[in-house]
Design a protein around this motif. Sequence first.
Motif, PDB file in Angstrom:
ATOM      1  N   GLY B  67       0.834  -1.188   0.000  1.00  0.00           N
ATOM      2  CA  GLY B  67       0.000   0.000   0.000  1.00  0.00           C
ATOM      3  C   GLY B  67       0.865   1.232   0.000  1.00  0.00           C
ATOM      4  O   GLY B  67       2.043   1.175   0.375  1.00  0.00           O
ATOM      5  N   ALA B  68       0.303   2.334  -0.412  1.00  0.00           N
ATOM      6  CA  ALA B  68       1.077   3.568  -0.481  1.00  0.00           C
ATOM      7  C   ALA B  68       1.388   4.071   0.920  1.00  0.00           C
ATOM      8  O   ALA B  68       0.835   3.599   1.913  1.00  0.00           O
ATOM      9  N   SER B  69       2.281   5.030   0.970  1.00  0.00           N
ATOM     10  CA  SER B  69       2.640   5.632   2.246  1.00  0.00           C
ATOM     11  C   SER B  69       1.409   6.299   2.858  1.00  0.00           C
ATOM     12  O   SER B  69       0.637   6.948   2.159  1.00  0.00           O
ATOM     13  N   SER B  71      -1.149   4.813   4.058  1.00  0.00           N
ATOM     14  CA  SER B  71      -2.413   4.125   3.858  1.00  0.00           C
ATOM     15  C   SER B  71      -2.842   3.350   5.100  1.00  0.00           C
ATOM     16  O   SER B  71      -3.902   2.746   5.118  1.00  0.00           O
ATOM     17  N   GLU B 193       7.846  -3.004   6.624  1.00  0.00           N
ATOM     18  CA  GLU B 193       8.798  -2.340   5.729  1.00  0.00           C
ATOM     19  C   GLU B 193      10.237  -2.528   6.150  1.00  0.00           C
ATOM     20  O   GLU B 193      10.900  -1.562   6.522  1.00  0.00           O
ATOM     21  N   HIS B 225       5.841  -1.040   0.617  1.00  0.00           N
ATOM     22  CA  HIS B 225       5.267  -0.407  -0.556  1.00  0.00           C
ATOM     23  C   HIS B 225       6.141  -0.670  -1.775  1.00  0.00           C
ATOM     24  O   HIS B 225       6.001  -0.039  -2.799  1.00  0.00           O
ATOM     25  N   ASP B 226       7.025  -1.625  -1.611  1.00  0.00           N
ATOM     26  CA  ASP B 226       7.922  -2.013  -2.683  1.00  0.00           C
ATOM     27  C   ASP B 226       7.390  -3.290  -3.325  1.00  0.00           C
ATOM     28  O   ASP B 226       7.597  -4.398  -2.829  1.00  0.00           O
ATOM     29  N   TYR B 241      -5.593  -0.066  -0.130  1.00  0.00           N
ATOM     30  CA  TYR B 241      -5.792   1.278  -0.686  1.00  0.00           C
ATOM     31  C   TYR B 241      -6.739   2.050   0.219  1.00  0.00           C
ATOM     32  O   TYR B 241      -7.872   1.632   0.443  1.00  0.00           O
ATOM     33  N   TYR B 265      -6.499  -0.862  -9.557  1.00  0.00           N
ATOM     34  CA  TYR B 265      -5.376  -0.278  -8.807  1.00  0.00           C
ATOM     35  C   TYR B 265      -4.175  -1.213  -8.842  1.00  0.00           C
ATOM     36  O   TYR B 265      -3.049  -0.778  -9.075  1.00  0.00           O
ATOM     37  N   LEU B 269      -0.529  -0.422 -10.372  1.00  0.00           N
ATOM     38  CA  LEU B 269       0.733  -0.582  -9.643  1.00  0.00           C
ATOM     39  C   LEU B 269       1.711  -1.442 -10.437  1.00  0.00           C
ATOM     40  O   LEU B 269       2.888  -1.141 -10.553  1.00  0.00           O
ATOM     41  N   SER B 284      -3.764  11.152  -6.293  1.00  0.00           N
ATOM     42  CA  SER B 284      -3.296  10.598  -5.027  1.00  0.00           C
ATOM     43  C   SER B 284      -4.473   9.977  -4.290  1.00  0.00           C
ATOM     44  O   SER B 284      -5.629  10.305  -4.567  1.00  0.00           O
ATOM     45  N   GLN B 285      -4.136   9.116  -3.354  1.00  0.00           N
ATOM     46  CA  GLN B 285      -5.229   8.441  -2.660  1.00  0.00           C
ATOM     47  C   GLN B 285      -5.910   9.392  -1.677  1.00  0.00           C
ATOM     48  O   GLN B 285      -5.318  10.356  -1.218  1.00  0.00           O
TER      49      GLN B 285
END
Lengths: 282, 328, 330
Positions: B67-69, B71, B193, B225-226, B241, B265, B269, B284-285
């Motif tokens: 997930g994105a930063s 999230s 992470e 998120h990688d 998300y 989504y 990605l 952006s989310q």
Amino acid sequence: MIERTVKQSNSCNLRQRTLVTIIIAFILLIGIILSGALIGPEKLGVNLQLRNIPPSFAHLFGTDWLGRDMLARTFKGLALSFGVGLTAACISTIIALVLSLLSSVNKAMDAVITWLIDLFLSMPHIVILILISFAAGGGFKGVVIGLALTHWPSLTRLLRAEVLQLKNMNYVAVSKSLGKSRLWIARHHILPHLIPQLIVGFVLLFPHAILHEAAITFLGFGLSAEAPAIGIILSESMRYLATGMWWLAFFPGLSLLAMVGIFDLLGRNIRRLIDPFHSQKL
Amino acid sequence: MMDINQVEKSDHTLPNSLIKDKTPLFEVNHLSLTFRQYKKGLRESSTQVIRDFSLKIHQGEIVAVVGASGSGKSLLADAILGILPENADVKGDLKFAGEELTMEKQMLLRGKDISLIPQSTNALDPLMKAGKQVQSVIKRKNKKSIQERIFHKVGLSKKAGEMYPFELSGGMARRVLVSTAMVSEAKLVIADEPTPGLDEHARNETIHYIKQLADGGKSIMFITHDITAALEVADKVAVFYAGETVEIANIDDFTGKGENLRHPYTRALWNALPQNDFIPLKGSQPLPGETINGCAFESRCPIAVEYCAQKPPQNKSVSGGIVRCFHA
Amino acid sequence: MRFKRISLYVVKKIVKLVSLLLTICILSFLLVSYSPIDPVQTYVGADMMRVSPEQQENIATYWGLDESRTEQFLSWGKAVLEGNLGTSLIYRDSVADVIAERFLASLVLMGFAWVLSGIFGFLLGIVAGMREGTIVDRIIKGYCFLLASTPAFWLGLLLLMLFSVSLGWFPVGLASPAGILAEDVTFIERVRHLFLPALTLSIVGVANVALHTRQKLIEVLQSEFARFAKAKGENGFSLLWRHGLRNISLPAISLHFASFGELFGGAVLAEQVFSYPGLGQAVVQAGLGGDVPLLLGIVLFSTLFVFAGNLLADLLYKLIDPRMRKGEVQ
Ligand SMILES: Nc1ncnc2c1ncn2[C@@H]1O[C@H](COP(=O)(O)OP(=O)(O)OP(=O)(O)O)[C@@H](O)[C@H]1O
Ligand code: SF4
Ligand SMILES: [Mg+2]
């Protein structure tokens, strides 16, 4: 299944509680100060028939060895303390504001001001007060000057940090590149952001100033023995403690405690309202 | 109950009996998390960070949560461990080894059966020697020698055990954090992470350790998120998300142009990766706290239709995965 | 390398101390000399009868009566540098001796109060911080805020009324053995005179440490590493023991050292209430009685005292905190 809900501490929310506290504290303070200011000399007079009366309905705080009503003297003393506190807080806040703005001028200025703060914090506060009072030749004037000139360092430190932070903000840099003068920037960008801190700092100076005023007059500096300052009332009461006249010291001190406490409460609640992030835990 | 593992590739490193047909080791359903905060003037506000999160992890499995930063991934870890900040409301069904995970149970299990590899190296007590911090997890005797053995395994010298965190490099600190999970007897490891900020070598090593942990029979929830890292080790990928699981995909769904992927989504990605089309996703989310009536992805979705904005899509299972989209 | 760092540190501190002392010398000399209470006149005039002509001569040379202010200051400064602080008018003794003797008495008082208030404040702060938001926390916090608003000397008066007047356990201050030589006072008697002022100071000193400790502990408990420690299964007491104390002790002790100024201020008031023959009482008498050499002497000495506290606070960090201690080596 997990379920957890943050418990609400009270039925009404924190905002309302804080506002109510602020209003009540304000009303109480006004009440104390007005009643002190409205007490005329006739109430403070000597009445030898009514000497040494313990607290009663006619004299809630009792009377002293000259038959003076302690309630009236106490309230007069509180009003006096407030006056001194107000003067000290005003002057010290102004000094703090000026110094913190000056510290943003350049590095050397900042170093000078930091050093000044250190200088004032390097002596016990009471010793400075005694020294200044002595230099002013004693009397009430000396006490007021001393109090007004010595309460700025901690507030200056706070404001200075704030100014430094504001100085690095984008919009200040933009104004600078637009060629606005330092004074213009200070007036339009820095001062408005300092006002909340300034208000809180101002209110929170009162407790310190009032306690120091009481302490220094208690030690015998400044006021003549006639003036009903709380410090003087308490230091006089010492002579009569051995005879069991506890009320001479108890009520005046308690009233002073109450007034200082209310100021402290007021300041902390205003701060919580303006700046909940820094004080969420208090 | 549907079982995703029916269609999963068989993992050669694990005996089949470990994955198949068993109740999942860990299961979350409908987890939601809301913060309450005071804003200026003491006005109360609440912010929903996690809305509807569901996930299953079987024994020995590595499930990546992508997930994105911002999230809410780290908060998810906190919620599972029961160590959320005080101003958070949570609600949801958690199960561990078939049993309901209550808050009391969380307190008993954390550190024992569930272990965390935290995201930040600030998680090390600045005033305690690194070795000591690892030893505190060990319940057996010979704490010191066990710790030193593990340190050796992750390439840390004996001397590192006597160092304070500020004396360790970022990479060394990460290894210390990983070794706390390695010495523990936890069945579930949540790795938050563990790779960013590491150089190529250290990153590969960390991923290697995580594989090792799974080979040892531990289940791993690999938060990242990688995507590339996720695809390297994971068996399943849960895509996160705006506080929701939008898709749970199997690792082999990530091929080609992402035709096998179920959610736009996830596809975006996948296609944004440099080795693929390198098409960045615009926009952006939604920020935590924004009110969303329909699908959370609607504002950025290339295939959105009118009713996407009106009604939230529900989870449904499609070809061995789970997806939250009307169009799948 | 290490040696260089240490000597740099020492030099920096010395420069700071010297600049502070020098400024304070100049400022306080100016203040005193512009005072309408002329130092020399009061000095000589107050007690003309008992000052012999020789003594007057001495005083005149010490103060450089007929010289300009700058010269007066220079000659005073020179005398101070030679360790000659002059002669106290009130105590009829060299200022240095008076300060030494009085400070010893104050030191006992302040020492007791400092230790006691430190321990109690620290404990209260820990209890409040661990139980943040509960009734216990509110009570402790309220108590500390109440203490912070309490005039120290009034608290002293209350204790005096309670223990000395009503209960009669302790002497009423005025009967203190001010004039008696230190050797003649029995140990018990000393403790009896010490107890109430020390109690007053201890009670007042608690608030600051307690609130600071509480705040620090709350910060630590919300930190990233406390979160990780909890994830490792630590909780409540073990969390406090393993991670809490380690991280809050040094700031608390350091703060306590840095509060020597307030401690001294409290001692001035407590000594006044209980007629305790310490340095605080001396500075009040010097101020009221126009004893300029003693006043200036105590001003300088109390600056040194506060400086020592701040220096200790700083050194403690440098010596104990591994981040600073090892930082020196590297
Ligand atoms: N104590 C808190 N109070 C209020 N909001 C919070 C709190 N902690 C986190 N948040 C918010 O919750 C959101 C999710 O945070 P979280 O740390 O879980 O993100 P993340 O997915 O781990 O991001 P990253 O990849 O950067 O680590 C963030 O937007 C953050 O602002
Ligand atoms: S539900 Fe609609 S908006 Fe949401 S992802 Fe599917 S198509 Fe796009
Ligand atoms: Mg995170």
